[in-house]
Design a protein around this motif. Structure first.
Motif, PDB file in Angstrom:
ATOM      1  N   GLY A 267       0.808  -1.210   0.000  1.00  0.00           N
ATOM      2  CA  GLY A 267       0.000   0.000   0.000  1.00  0.00           C
ATOM      3  C   GLY A 267       0.839   1.256   0.000  1.00  0.00           C
ATOM      4  N   SER A 268       1.982   1.227   0.715  1.00  0.00           N
ATOM      5  CA  SER A 268       2.864   2.399   0.733  1.00  0.00           C
ATOM      6  C   SER A 268       3.393   2.697  -0.658  1.00  0.00           C
ATOM      7  N   PHE A 269       3.471   1.664  -1.507  1.00  0.00           N
ATOM      8  CA  PHE A 269       3.889   1.857  -2.911  1.00  0.00           C
ATOM      9  C   PHE A 269       2.712   2.332  -3.760  1.00  0.00           C
ATOM     10  N   PHE A 270       1.582   1.627  -3.662  1.00  0.00           N
ATOM     11  CA  PHE A 270       0.436   1.971  -4.505  1.00  0.00           C
ATOM     12  C   PHE A 270      -0.075   3.385  -4.236  1.00  0.00           C
ATOM     13  N   LEU A 271      -0.005   3.826  -2.991  1.00  0.00           N
ATOM     14  CA  LEU A 271      -0.513   5.153  -2.656  1.00  0.00           C
ATOM     15  C   LEU A 271       0.387   6.272  -3.179  1.00  0.00           C
ATOM     16  N   ARG A 272       1.573   5.908  -3.655  1.00  0.00           N
ATOM     17  CA  ARG A 272       2.444   6.896  -4.294  1.00  0.00           C
ATOM     18  C   ARG A 272       2.170   7.022  -5.782  1.00  0.00           C
ATOM     19  N   ILE A 273       1.583   5.993  -6.388  1.00  0.00           N
ATOM     20  CA  ILE A 273       1.431   5.987  -7.843  1.00  0.00           C
ATOM     21  C   ILE A 273      -0.034   6.059  -8.301  1.00  0.00           C
ATOM     22  N   MET A 274      -0.972   5.982  -7.365  1.00  0.00           N
ATOM     23  CA  MET A 274      -2.384   6.047  -7.749  1.00  0.00           C
ATOM     24  C   MET A 274      -3.166   6.861  -6.725  1.00  0.00           C
ATOM     25  N   LYS A 275      -4.342   7.300  -7.126  1.00  0.00           N
ATOM     26  CA  LYS A 275      -5.186   8.085  -6.221  1.00  0.00           C
ATOM     27  C   LYS A 275      -5.630   7.250  -5.030  1.00  0.00           C
ATOM     28  N   THR A 276      -5.664   7.908  -3.862  1.00  0.00           N
ATOM     29  CA  THR A 276      -6.104   7.235  -2.647  1.00  0.00           C
ATOM     30  C   THR A 276      -7.503   6.651  -2.826  1.00  0.00           C
ATOM     31  N   PHE A 279      -7.572   3.161  -4.508  1.00  0.00           N
ATOM     32  CA  PHE A 279      -7.034   2.104  -3.650  1.00  0.00           C
ATOM     33  C   PHE A 279      -7.986   1.829  -2.487  1.00  0.00           C
ATOM     34  N   PHE A 280      -8.680   2.851  -2.028  1.00  0.00           N
ATOM     35  CA  PHE A 280      -9.672   2.679  -0.972  1.00  0.00           C
ATOM     36  C   PHE A 280     -10.811   1.771  -1.461  1.00  0.00           C
ATOM     37  N   ILE A 281     -11.294   2.022  -2.689  1.00  0.00           N
ATOM     38  CA  ILE A 281     -12.365   1.203  -3.262  1.00  0.00           C
ATOM     39  C   ILE A 281     -11.930  -0.256  -3.360  1.00  0.00           C
ATOM     40  N   PHE A 282     -10.714  -0.475  -3.865  1.00  0.00           N
ATOM     41  CA  PHE A 282     -10.178  -1.837  -3.990  1.00  0.00           C
ATOM     42  C   PHE A 282     -10.132  -2.527  -2.626  1.00  0.00           C
ATOM     43  N   SER A 283      -9.671  -1.797  -1.612  1.00  0.00           N
ATOM     44  CA  SER A 283      -9.545  -2.365  -0.266  1.00  0.00           C
ATOM     45  C   SER A 283     -10.894  -2.773   0.305  1.00  0.00           C
ATOM     46  N   VAL A 284     -11.899  -1.924   0.123  1.00  0.00           N
ATOM     47  CA  VAL A 284     -13.219  -2.199   0.683  1.00  0.00           C
ATOM     48  C   VAL A 284     -13.886  -3.377  -0.031  1.00  0.00           C
ATOM     49  N   ILE A 285     -13.656  -3.515  -1.332  1.00  0.00           N
ATOM     50  CA  ILE A 285     -14.206  -4.664  -2.062  1.00  0.00           C
ATOM     51  C   ILE A 285     -13.662  -5.969  -1.493  1.00  0.00           C
ATOM     52  N   LEU A 286     -12.352  -6.008  -1.219  1.00  0.00           N
ATOM     53  CA  LEU A 286     -11.751  -7.202  -0.628  1.00  0.00           C
ATOM     54  C   LEU A 286     -12.393  -7.526   0.725  1.00  0.00           C
ATOM     55  N   MET A 287     -12.657  -6.496   1.509  1.00  0.00           N
ATOM     56  CA  MET A 287     -13.249  -6.710   2.835  1.00  0.00           C
ATOM     57  C   MET A 287     -14.674  -7.238   2.728  1.00  0.00           C
ATOM     58  N   ALA A 288     -15.430  -6.748   1.745  1.00  0.00           N
ATOM     59  CA  ALA A 288     -16.810  -7.209   1.564  1.00  0.00           C
ATOM     60  C   ALA A 288     -16.836  -8.691   1.180  1.00  0.00           C
ATOM     61  N   ILE A 289     -15.932  -9.095   0.286  1.00  0.00           N
ATOM     62  CA  ILE A 289     -15.842 -10.514  -0.098  1.00  0.00           C
ATOM     63  C   ILE A 289     -15.478 -11.355   1.121  1.00  0.00           C
ATOM     64  N   SER A 290     -14.567 -10.836   1.938  1.00  0.00           N
ATOM     65  CA  SER A 290     -14.128 -11.555   3.130  1.00  0.00           C
ATOM     66  C   SER A 290     -15.280 -11.802   4.091  1.00  0.00           C
ATOM     67  N   MET A 291     -16.115 -10.781   4.310  1.00  0.00           N
ATOM     68  CA  MET A 291     -17.234 -10.936   5.241  1.00  0.00           C
ATOM     69  C   MET A 291     -18.189 -12.039   4.765  1.00  0.00           C
ATOM     70  N   ALA A 292     -18.433 -12.102   3.449  1.00  0.00           N
ATOM     71  CA  ALA A 292     -19.319 -13.133   2.911  1.00  0.00           C
ATOM     72  C   ALA A 292     -18.738 -14.525   3.148  1.00  0.00           C
ATOM     73  N   LEU A 293     -17.429 -14.664   2.933  1.00  0.00           N
ATOM     74  CA  LEU A 293     -16.784 -15.961   3.134  1.00  0.00           C
ATOM     75  C   LEU A 293     -16.744 -16.349   4.608  1.00  0.00           C
ATOM     76  N   MET A 294     -16.488 -15.372   5.482  1.00  0.00           N
ATOM     77  CA  MET A 294     -16.466 -15.664   6.916  1.00  0.00           C
ATOM     78  C   MET A 294     -17.847 -16.086   7.423  1.00  0.00           C
ATOM     79  N   MET A 320      -5.478   5.972   5.127  1.00  0.00           N
ATOM     80  CA  MET A 320      -6.193   6.769   4.136  1.00  0.00           C
ATOM     81  C   MET A 320      -7.220   7.686   4.795  1.00  0.00           C
ATOM     82  N   ALA A 321      -7.984   7.162   5.747  1.00  0.00           N
ATOM     83  CA  ALA A 321      -8.978   7.996   6.429  1.00  0.00           C
ATOM     84  C   ALA A 321      -8.298   9.055   7.291  1.00  0.00           C
TER      85      ALA A 321
END
Length: 386
Positions: A267-276, A279-294, A320-321
C-alpha cells in the motif's frame, strides 16, 4: 534540519510504530486468558474492549497535551506507560493483573497513536503523507504478526528459567519497548510548540462539525472494530467450524497480520502511484468478499482465504482515512489527530457487540457485526478526495 537528517530521524519513529503494534497482542492474549481462566466469550472480550476504551478518554486530551509539551515528549510518555503495562503480566495472569495490564496498554497506545503520526508528519512533511503513515502501519503490523507466534512458542515450549508460558511475549516486547524509549530519547528532533492560546477540549470536539472529520472518525471506528474483531474472532471461527485447538487456530491471527503486513507494505507503494480513492475502493471490495466468506465458510481453506482478504483490505484504511482528515484541517493537526485516534474506541464497541452476538448465535453473529462496519466504509468512498 536537512532532508538527509530528517530521514535518519524516521528510524526511531518507525521503531515506535513497531511498539504501537504491541496493542494487537490483546487478541491472542485474550484467547489464552479465556482458556486459562475458563471465561465466556462476552467476558473474555472485555479485555480488548478495555484496551480500546481508553482511546475515548485520552485521545483528545493527548492532542492538547502535544501543544504544550511537544510531539516527541508525548511519544516518550506513551512508551513509558506501554513498557510498564508489559512488565506487569510477568508477575501472573490473574483476572485483576490482566485488567490492569491491558488498561495501561490501552492508555499508552492511545497516547502513542495520537502523537506518533503528527511526529512523523513533522519529519516527512505533507508530501506522501498517506504512504509514509502506511509504511509505519507496515512496521506496526510486524509486531502484530509476531505476537501470536511468540505466544504459541511460549505455550508449547518449556521455559523453566521464567515459567511464563504464553506470557513470554510480554517479556520480549518489554525489552523492545525499553530500547525504543532510549533510542527516541537520544534522538534530537526540533519542533516549535504552539504559541498563544491552546485549544480547549470543546474546541477540539467542534472540529467534528466538519463533515470530512466526522465521517473519517466513523471510518476509523469501523476500521479498528474490524481489525480487533478479526484478530479476536478468526481463531474462534476455526475452532467452531473446523474443530481446531486454540494453539492450532492461533495461526489464523498470524495469517491475518501476514496479509495486513503485506497490504501495508504494498500500500505504501500503490498510494504513491495512484489516487487514494481508487485504492480505498479496492480495499473495501476485498473486505466485503471476506465478510461473505467468513459468514458462510465451513472449510479451513475458505476461512483462511477470508482472513487473508480482510487482512489485506483493512491494512490501509486507517492511513487513508487519517490523512484525509489531517489534510482537511492543516492548522489543527494535533487536535484532528486526537479526534481520529479517539475513533479507535471502535475497538471497544465492536468486540463487546461481537461477544454478545457470538454467545447468542455462534461466530456468524460476530461476523455480522463486522459486516456493518464494512457497509459503512462503502458509504465513505465518495468522501475520499485525494
Amino acid at each position: 534540519m536537512s532532508k538527509q537528517n530528517k530521514s535518519i530521524y524516521l528510524i526511531p519513529v518507525m521503531l515506535c510504530f513497531f511498539c504501537m503494534g504491541f496493542v494487537d497482542l490483546v487478541g491472542i492474549a485474550s484467547n489464552y486468558v479465556k482458556e486459562d481462566l475458563g471465561l465466556t466469550d462476552s467476558v473474555a472480550n472485555i479485555f480488548p474492549s478495555l484496551v480500546f476504551f481508553w482511546f475515548l478518554i485520552f485521545s483528545v486530551p493527548t492532542g492538547m497535551l502535544m501543544n504544550k509539551i511537544g510531539r516527541k515528549n508525548t511519544v516518550l510518555l506513551s512508551l513509558v506507560v506501554t513498557v510498564i503495562s508489559l512488565f506487569i503480566p510477568l508477575f501472573g495472569n490473574s483476572f485483576a493483573i490482566m485488567l490492569i495490564a491491558f488498561s495501561l496498554l490501552g492508555i499508552g497506545n492511545a497516547l502513542m497513536q495520537t502523537s506518533i503520526n503528527p511526529l512523523a508528519m513533522l519529519i516527512i512533511g505533507d508530501k506522501n503523507l498517506a504512504s509514509t503513515l502506511t509504511f509505519g502501519q507496515f512496521v506496526k503490523a510486524i509486531a502484530s504478526f509476531l505476537a501470536p507466534y511468540l505466544a504459541m512458542w511460549g505455550a508449547t515450549q518449556v521455559i523453566p528459567s521464567f515459567g511464563l508460558d504464553w506470557r513470554v511475549l510480554f517479556l520480549i516486547y518489554f525489552v523492545v519497548g525499553t530500547l525504543a524509549t532510549l533510542l527516541l530519547w537520544f534522538t534530537p528532533i526540533q519542533e516549535e510548540l504552539s504559541g498563544g492560546k491552546y485549544s480547549s477540549f470543546m474546541d477540539c470536539l467542534r472540529l467534528l462539525g466538519k463533515p470530512i472529520v466526522l465521517l473519517s472518525f466513523f471510518a476509523i471506528m469501523c476500521h479498528v472494530g474490524i481489525d480487533v474483531g478479526t484478530n479476536n474472532t478468526a481463531p474462534k471461527l476455526l475452532m467452531e467450524r473446523v474443530g481446531m485447538t486454540l494453539n492450532e487456530a492461533a495461526f489464523a491471527t498470524s495469517l491475518y497480520f501476514i496479509f495486513r503486513t503485506i497490504g501495508a507494505l504494498t500500500g505504501s507503494f500503490f498510494l504513491r502511484i495512484m489516487k487514494t480513492r481508487w485504492f480505498f475502493i479496492f480495499s473495501v471490495i476485498l473486505m466485503a468478499i471476506s465478510m461473505a466468506l467468513m459468514f458462510g465458510g465451513q472449510t479451513k481453506t475458505m476461512l483462511y482465504v477470508a482472513i487473508a482478504l480482510v487482512g489485506y483490505g483493512n491494512s490501509n484504511i486507517f492511513s487513508m482515512a487519517f490523512s484525509e482528515a489531517l489534510l482537511s484541517v492543516p492548522d489543527k493537526q494535533n487536535e484532528v489527530s486526537g479526534l481520529m485516534i479517539m475513533g479507535l474506541f471502535g475497538g471497544t464497541v465492536f468486540p463487546l457487540l461481537m461477544g454478545f452476538m457470538s454467545d447468542a448465535m455462534g461466530q456468524a453473529g460476530a461476523v455480522a457485526v463486522m459486516a456493518i462496519g464494512v457497509i459503512y466504509l462503502i458509504s465513505y468512498i465518495p468522501k475520499v478526495k485525494h
